[in-house]
Structures are given as C-alpha cells and as structure tokens.
Design an enzyme around this catalytic site. Structure first.
Site, short mmCIF file in Angstrom:
data_model
loop_
_atom_site.label_atom_id
_atom_site.label_comp_id
_atom_site.label_asym_id
_atom_site.label_seq_id
_atom_site.Cartn_x
_atom_site.Cartn_y
_atom_site.Cartn_z
N SER A 76 92.57 92.04 16.00
CA SER A 76 91.84 90.76 15.92
C SER A 76 91.15 90.62 14.58
O SER A 76 91.80 90.39 13.59
CB SER A 76 90.89 90.52 17.08
OG SER A 76 90.56 89.14 17.12
N HIS A 100 78.93 87.09 7.18
CA HIS A 100 78.22 86.16 6.30
C HIS A 100 76.85 86.78 6.03
O HIS A 100 76.18 87.20 6.96
CB HIS A 100 78.07 84.77 6.93
CG HIS A 100 77.68 83.75 5.92
ND1 HIS A 100 78.60 83.10 5.13
CD2 HIS A 100 76.47 83.32 5.53
CE1 HIS A 100 77.96 82.28 4.31
NE2 HIS A 100 76.67 82.39 4.53
N CYS A 159 90.86 94.61 20.25
CA CYS A 159 91.52 94.88 21.52
C CYS A 159 92.26 96.21 21.43
O CYS A 159 92.09 96.95 20.47
CB CYS A 159 92.49 93.74 21.86
SG CYS A 159 93.83 93.56 20.67
#
Length: 133
Positions: A80, A85, A100
C-alpha cells in the site's frame, strides 16, 4: 524519484489473532519533532520503516517546499503506502501508514519517533476491510 521493483512481493490480506482483513492503517502524529525540513532524513526514515516493517518499495516521491520549509510525499508499496506532510515551523509531522500482507506496520511508530526525536507521538491503528470475510 527513486524506483525499486520487487515482483516477488505478495499482495494479500492481513491475518491477526485469527481474523482476516485488508490491512492496518496507522495514523502517526509527531509533536515537538526535529529535522522536519530535511528531505534526506524524511526519505531515510521512510526507507527504514519500509525495510523494518517487511514491505516492498515500488516508488518514492518527496517534495521539499523550499530549503527551509516542509516536506510532503508518498512511498508507494506493494503492500500500500506511507505518506507524510511536515510543518517544521510548528515541529509537527503527520504520517499515514497503510500496509497489508505479512508486513508489520506497527514497527514504524518507534522508527519515526527516533528519526525525528519527537517528544510526543499520537497514533491510531485501524483494521481496514474487516468485513471482507
């Protein structure tokens, strides 16, 4: 932009405590943190998370707003992603980790805390796709 290809990476559901689900989504907020304007340090932290969590990097893209401002970006994984930020002027960073398969994304929390000397870490862990079974 860096690119690493790993065709052997498995794309599978995560299994924990006898339950099957899509993966773990971890939100990590770092407070009173350092080095948040250092794009090389952000990349190194993300790469260590990927390695130690047992994930496989496909692409990483980071953007430095100016030499003294924040960093934003994403590491796209077979499992994934990790996104970031930072707000160096507020000593705050927001990481989003979703993995996952056989990965261990929980390990990323302490890795991130260490890389940025965060005095406070707030994390939330959610199992995604619990109703797939």
């Amino acid at each position: 932009m860096s690119k690493i290809k790993n065709d052997s990476a498995a794309d599978s559901l995560m299994m924990r405590d006898g339950k099957s689900f899509a993966g773990l989504h971890i939100i990590v907020d770092l407070y009173d943190a350092e080095y948040l304007d250092n794009i090389e340090r952000v990349e190194a932290a993300m790469r260590e998370c990927i390695e130690k969590c047992g994930a496989h990097l496909l692409h990483i893209y980071l953007h430095h707003f100016t030499p003294n401002d924040g960093v934003t970006g994403v590491a796209v994984l077979s499992e994934s992603h990790i996104s970031v930020h930072t707000w160096p002027e507020r000593k705050f960073a927001a990481f989003d980790i979703f993995m996952c398969g056989n990965s261990e994304p929980e390990l990323a929390i302490e890795i991130l805390k260490g890389h940025f000397n965060a005095k406070k870490v707030v994390s939330t862990i959610k199992q995604r796709g619990e109703h797939l079974a």
